[in-house]
Design an enzyme around this catalytic site. Structure first.
Site, PDB file in Angstrom:
ATOM      1  N   SER A 125      44.434  37.170  31.698  1.00 19.76           N
ATOM      2  CA  SER A 125      45.290  36.343  32.537  1.00 19.76           C
ATOM      3  C   SER A 125      46.650  36.075  31.905  1.00 19.76           C
ATOM      4  O   SER A 125      46.808  36.148  30.675  1.00 19.76           O
ATOM      5  CB  SER A 125      44.572  35.005  32.784  1.00 19.76           C
ATOM      6  OG  SER A 125      45.416  34.022  33.324  1.00 19.76           O
ATOM      7  N   TYR A 149      41.340  27.483  29.436  1.00 19.79           N
ATOM      8  CA  TYR A 149      41.104  28.770  30.081  1.00 19.79           C
ATOM      9  C   TYR A 149      41.865  29.875  29.358  1.00 19.79           C
ATOM     10  O   TYR A 149      41.310  30.943  29.063  1.00 19.79           O
ATOM     11  CB  TYR A 149      41.544  28.682  31.541  1.00 19.79           C
ATOM     12  CG  TYR A 149      41.472  29.964  32.320  1.00 19.79           C
ATOM     13  CD1 TYR A 149      40.259  30.444  32.797  1.00 19.79           C
ATOM     14  CD2 TYR A 149      42.627  30.693  32.618  1.00 19.79           C
ATOM     15  CE1 TYR A 149      40.198  31.617  33.541  1.00 19.79           C
ATOM     16  CE2 TYR A 149      42.577  31.857  33.358  1.00 19.79           C
ATOM     17  CZ  TYR A 149      41.359  32.307  33.816  1.00 19.79           C
ATOM     18  OH  TYR A 149      41.299  33.471  34.550  1.00 19.79           O
ATOM     19  N   LYS A 153      40.270  33.141  27.385  1.00 19.61           N
ATOM     20  CA  LYS A 153      40.643  34.515  27.714  1.00 19.61           C
ATOM     21  C   LYS A 153      41.219  35.240  26.495  1.00 19.61           C
ATOM     22  O   LYS A 153      40.934  36.423  26.266  1.00 19.61           O
ATOM     23  CB  LYS A 153      41.650  34.525  28.871  1.00 19.61           C
ATOM     24  CG  LYS A 153      41.043  34.213  30.228  1.00 19.61           C
ATOM     25  CD  LYS A 153      40.060  35.290  30.648  1.00 19.61           C
ATOM     26  CE  LYS A 153      39.564  35.103  32.051  1.00 19.61           C
ATOM     27  NZ  LYS A 153      38.618  36.171  32.471  1.00 19.61           N
TER      28      LYS A 153
END
Length: 324
Positions: A125, A149, A153
């Site tokens: 991402s 997040y 990732k």
């Protein structure tokens, strides 16, 4: 060959599954290999797929027993799409770590134990970047995630790269731009509005944009994202070398630019359904993401972007049965 899609009940997983079933093969090492079984792993069963080649496994992705049901010695390709989205991972730290990190490690370990080095594709991402960024992010721009997040990732990228270096898997990571326009209902992702401000007005429903009009976003359509996933798994490992992470091409568009595109495509009445009330929770996450990145390497590897955001909207309308 068995092909596995984690997150197979999600919108991207289902679109990928339909494309793979339609194709019937993946081109690996210069040869078409038949997809004899397509395994979809998720916490819920996918809907709308009626094909004898499809096998559904439901359960916790971090459970090795569940993974062993989904991955066997016939598994030649794994698309790891399952994730807790950005806003949800920020709200529930433990859930994000369990699904986005622990489950990814468990998946890699299952592939390693089988010993046949399948191709494994992770989706990453824009959230792995953050802080003071250059106007255009380069492939070697330092990772500095500003959300849980993004951290999860980034760790997943490093893990997959090392498992590839050690010869346990043939891995590749695609850093996806924000996907827009997603079908269906809003989710807990901080970027959910990037679809909602287009999708809802086209359905006759008002939608709020929670970021400033000048906020830039790096976007990719679902169609282009699915095509990128297939190209990513078919790439020979030698072309990636020891750089297993690829920044995918996208479109750099401001929130205001998205609404202007909506106005051009669908008219004033539709575009005027968007309101502008800023939300700090969303801005604090989205504001740390890059507005654009250099995709020269990705383009050289055969990945493609969308032509314009107007075309992205038209494609969504066509897929949703809204085209005039």
């Amino acid at each position: 060959m068995n092909v596995l899609i984690t997150g197979g009940a999600g919108f991207l997983g289902l679109q990928l599954a339909r494309l793979l079933l339609q194709r019937g093969t993946l081109n690996l090492d210069g040869q078409p290999v038949a997809i004899k079984r397509l395994t979809l792993l998720d916490v819920v069963a996918p809907q709308g797929l009626d094909d004898a080649r499809v096998r559904v496994v439901t359960g916790d992705l971090s459970d090795p027993a569940v993974l062993r049901q989904a991955i066997d010695t016939d598994t030649g390709a794994v698309f790891h799409l399952a994730a807790v989205v950005s806003g949800q991972a920020e709200a529930d730290f433990d859930l994000g770590m369990r699904v986005n990190l622990d489950a990814s490690r468990a998946l890699l370990e299952t592939c390693r134990e089988l010993g046949h080095q399948p191709r494994v594709l992770f989706t990453s991402s824009v959230a792995v970047y953050g802080g003071q960024l250059p106007p255009v992010v380069q492939d070697d721009t330092a990772l500095n995630p500003q959300s849980s997040y993004g951290v999860q990732k980034a760790i997943g990228e490093l893990l997959l790269s090392d498992y590839s270096r050690r010869g346990f898997v043939d891995g590749r990571v695609l850093r996806l731009p924000t996907i827009s326009v997603r079908p269906g209902k809003p989710n807990a992702a901080a970027s959910s509005f990037a679809s909602g401000i287009i999708r809802e007005p086209l359905s006759g429903v008002a939608a709020n944009c929670p970021v400033a009009p000048e906020t830039p976003l790096w976007l990719l359509s679902p169609r282009a994202a699915v095509a990128a996933l297939v190209n990513g798994i078919e790439l020979a490992g030698e072309r990636l070398g020891n750089r297993r992470v690829v920044n995918l091409p996208g479109l750099s568009v401001t929130a205001a630019g998205m609404i202007e595109a909506l106005r051009r495509v669908a008219g004033n009445a539709v575009a005027d359904r968007v309101t502008w009330e800023r939300e700090a929770r969303v801005e604090n996450i989205v504001g740390t993401w890059p507005a654009a990145w250099n995709a020269e390497r990705a383009l050289a590897l055969g990945f493609q972007s969308d032509a314009s955001f107007d075309e992205v909207i038209r494609a969504y309308m066509e897929d949703a049965g809204l085209a005039k």
